[in-house]
Structure formats: C-alpha cells, structure tokens
Design a protein around this motif. Structure first.
Motif, short mmCIF file in Angstrom:
data_model
loop_
_atom_site.label_atom_id
_atom_site.label_comp_id
_atom_site.label_asym_id
_atom_site.label_seq_id
_atom_site.Cartn_x
_atom_site.Cartn_y
_atom_site.Cartn_z
N THR A 1 40.49 -9.06 28.69
CA THR A 1 39.67 -7.96 28.21
C THR A 1 40.49 -6.68 28.27
OG1 THR A 1 37.69 -9.03 29.09
CG2 THR A 1 37.52 -6.70 28.56
N VAL A 2 40.49 -5.91 27.21
CA VAL A 2 41.24 -4.65 27.20
C VAL A 2 40.34 -3.54 27.76
CG1 VAL A 2 42.42 -2.94 25.78
CG2 VAL A 2 42.66 -5.37 25.25
N THR A 3 40.78 -2.96 28.87
CA THR A 3 40.02 -1.89 29.51
C THR A 3 40.83 -0.59 29.50
OG1 THR A 3 40.89 -2.15 31.77
CG2 THR A 3 39.13 -3.66 31.08
N ASN A 4 40.25 0.46 30.05
CA ASN A 4 40.94 1.75 30.12
C ASN A 4 42.13 1.72 31.10
OD1 ASN A 4 38.96 1.44 32.17
ND2 ASN A 4 39.07 3.61 32.63
N LYS A 5 42.30 0.61 31.81
CA LYS A 5 43.43 0.46 32.74
C LYS A 5 44.50 -0.50 32.19
CE LYS A 5 41.39 2.94 35.95
NZ LYS A 5 41.90 4.27 36.36
N THR A 6 44.22 -1.14 31.07
CA THR A 6 45.12 -2.15 30.52
C THR A 6 46.33 -1.50 29.84
OG1 THR A 6 43.27 -3.65 30.13
CG2 THR A 6 45.31 -4.13 28.98
N THR A 7 47.53 -1.93 30.25
CA THR A 7 48.75 -1.46 29.60
C THR A 7 49.57 -2.62 29.05
OG1 THR A 7 49.92 -1.46 31.72
CG2 THR A 7 48.90 0.62 31.02
N GLU A 8 49.16 -3.84 29.36
CA GLU A 8 49.89 -5.01 28.89
C GLU A 8 48.92 -6.17 28.69
OE1 GLU A 8 53.57 -7.94 30.35
OE2 GLU A 8 53.34 -5.92 31.19
N VAL B 1 37.81 -0.43 23.57
CA VAL B 1 38.31 -0.41 24.95
C VAL B 1 37.14 -0.19 25.90
CG1 VAL B 1 39.82 0.78 26.59
CG2 VAL B 1 40.55 0.44 24.21
N LYS B 2 37.03 -1.06 26.90
CA LYS B 2 35.92 -0.99 27.85
C LYS B 2 36.35 -0.30 29.14
CE LYS B 2 33.81 -5.22 26.08
NZ LYS B 2 33.30 -6.57 26.40
N LYS B 3 35.39 0.23 29.86
CA LYS B 3 35.66 0.86 31.14
C LYS B 3 35.67 -0.20 32.22
CE LYS B 3 34.23 4.73 34.06
NZ LYS B 3 33.23 5.82 34.25
N LEU B 4 36.73 -0.23 33.01
CA LEU B 4 36.88 -1.28 34.01
C LEU B 4 35.72 -1.31 34.99
CD1 LEU B 4 38.64 -3.51 35.21
CD2 LEU B 4 39.82 -1.78 36.55
N ASN B 5 35.32 -0.15 35.50
CA ASN B 5 34.24 -0.12 36.49
C ASN B 5 32.91 -0.56 35.91
OD1 ASN B 5 35.98 0.74 38.44
ND2 ASN B 5 35.49 2.90 38.23
N SER B 6 32.70 -0.33 34.61
CA SER B 6 31.43 -0.74 34.00
C SER B 6 31.37 -2.25 33.85
CB SER B 6 31.26 -0.06 32.63
OG SER B 6 32.22 -0.53 31.71
N ILE B 7 32.55 -2.89 33.69
CA ILE B 7 32.57 -4.35 33.61
C ILE B 7 32.27 -4.95 34.98
CG2 ILE B 7 34.08 -6.35 33.21
CD1 ILE B 7 35.60 -4.69 31.19
N LEU B 8 32.88 -4.36 36.00
CA LEU B 8 32.76 -4.91 37.35
C LEU B 8 31.52 -4.41 38.09
CD1 LEU B 8 36.49 -4.44 38.36
CD2 LEU B 8 35.38 -6.53 37.62
N LYS B 9 31.04 -3.24 37.69
CA LYS B 9 29.93 -2.60 38.39
C LYS B 9 30.26 -2.43 39.87
CE LYS B 9 26.56 -4.49 35.15
NZ LYS B 9 25.37 -5.33 34.95
N VAL B 10 31.48 -1.96 40.12
CA VAL B 10 31.97 -1.79 41.49
C VAL B 10 32.48 -0.36 41.66
CG1 VAL B 10 33.75 -2.44 43.16
CG2 VAL B 10 32.61 -4.19 41.81
N LYS B 11 32.01 0.30 42.70
CA LYS B 11 32.53 1.62 43.05
C LYS B 11 33.42 1.45 44.27
CE LYS B 11 31.15 6.40 43.81
NZ LYS B 11 30.02 7.35 43.98
#
Length: 216
Positions: A40-47, A119-129
């Motif tokens: 999954t491509v997130t806002n933290k994905t670079t590769e 592009v998805k937000k990583l925290n929204s996928i995981l629901k983890v703070k």
C-alpha cells in the motif's frame, strides 16, 4: 478456384487477427495492462515494487523498449526503462496524503492504460497513535527464512494488515526475540504493520512488505 482463394484469404486473415490478439505487444491498440504493487502506498512510502503484466503473463522482451513511469500532480517523479523480468523497484519522494499517483508504460509511439491510486495516510490505515516512550519492535529474518521479532517483557506485539485489521497478537512474558513463522504466510497476502502496545501506549510501526512470487 476463386472460392478456394476466398477461403484461403479468410483463413489467413483470421490467423493474423488471432495472433495480434494473443501476442503481448505494447504498441497494439486496446491492450490493458495489469499493474500490481507489492504494498500500500502511504505518505511514508518511498520505495515499492511494480509488477506489470498483460493477460496474466509477466512481461518479456517485447516490452524492453518501454519505460515505466510514475506521475504525481502532472509531474513525472519516476521513469525507467523496463527490463525483461516484469517487475521493477520504484523509488519516489514521500508524497502527501491524498496525492494521486499515475502508473503507466510509455514508449515513443504510445502510452498504455493508467493505474491511478491515492496516497493513504499511514496512521489512518493502522489507527494507531504512537507513543514516544514505547520502543518499536525489532524485526529480523532467521536462517530458515522466518521472521523473528524482538520486544520487551510486558509488551504486546500487534500485527495489522493493509486494511487495518489485526491479524496476529503476541504477548511477551520475557525480553527477547521470538520466532513467528506465521508472519511469512501473512505477508504473502498483505503488507504487514507491526507495533508494540504497553497499556494504553503504542510504539511506532515497523513494516513488512507483501511478498510477490513472479512466474515467467
């Protein structure tokens, strides 16, 4: 004689059309390419890795002249000539949440169909703070190819898939490294996100990419 010639011409024409339909030719009209990403491509994905296939077959030398392009905001952020393996590692700058990426094959004459993804937000996928006081798990691979995860006594390891669903939890009764073979099987279906939970506090995430078997 004329009838035989008509039959022969019709037969040859049908064979040519059939060959054009089944031949994986990049420049042919109406070809639809299946672009598959290994994560999954997130806002933290670079590769990430792209598998580009046609009619279920991995691309071969017919596509060696084309380039795999990744575009964001009408700007090409990755472009590389395709090899003959049908997969390619892509490196891009981290993109903002909500950005739209376009992936396609391009040669001098034409452009293939375009795979569009947001592009998805990583925290929204995981629901983890994440909490700063909790250390993230350390992941390694042993000689048998199984994932091992190091955590501390009292930690609860949580594993989520790309949809944010919890697929595995492990309680650590002592500090150390645990062999978790199931992670290899789970990573064949989805990218995995691992974090440690201690009470109400959670660590940052460690990512295990999805495994893809590429068949010629």
């Amino acid at each position: 004689m004329k009838r035989k010639k008509r039959y022969l011409c019709g037969f040859i024409l049908s064979m040519v059309l059939t060959a054009l339909m089944i031949m994986p030719c990049y420049a042919a009209v109406g070809k639809d390419y299946k672009f598959q990403l290994d994560r999954t491509v997130t806002n933290k994905t670079t590769e990430f890795e792209v598998v580009f296939a046609n009619y279920g077959h991995v691309t071969s030398t017919e596509y060696a002249g084309a380039r795999l392009c990744v575009e964001s905001g009408n700007k090409i952020i990755f472009s590389k000539k395709c090899d003959t393996d049908g997969d390619m590692k892509v490196k891009i700058p981290a993109q903002r949440t909500g950005s739209v990426l376009k992936i396609y094959l391009k040669d001098t004459d034409s452009v293939s169909n375009i795979k569009t993804l947001k592009v998805k937000k990583l925290n929204s996928i995981l629901k983890v703070k994440a909490g700063k006081s909790v250390r993230a798990p350390k992941v390694s691979v042993n000689k048998k190819g199984n994932y091992c995860v190091y955590a501390r006594k009292g930690d609860r390891l949580v594993v989520k898939n790309a949809k944010g669903k919890t697929v595995k939890t492990v309680r650590y009764t002592k500090t150390g490294r645990k062999n978790i073979p199931k992670l290899s099987r789970l990573s064949e279906k989805s990218e995995l996100y691992l974090y440690v939970q201690k009470g109400n506090k959670k660590s940052a995430c460690v990512v295990i990419p999805k495994q893809i078997d590429i068949l010629e």
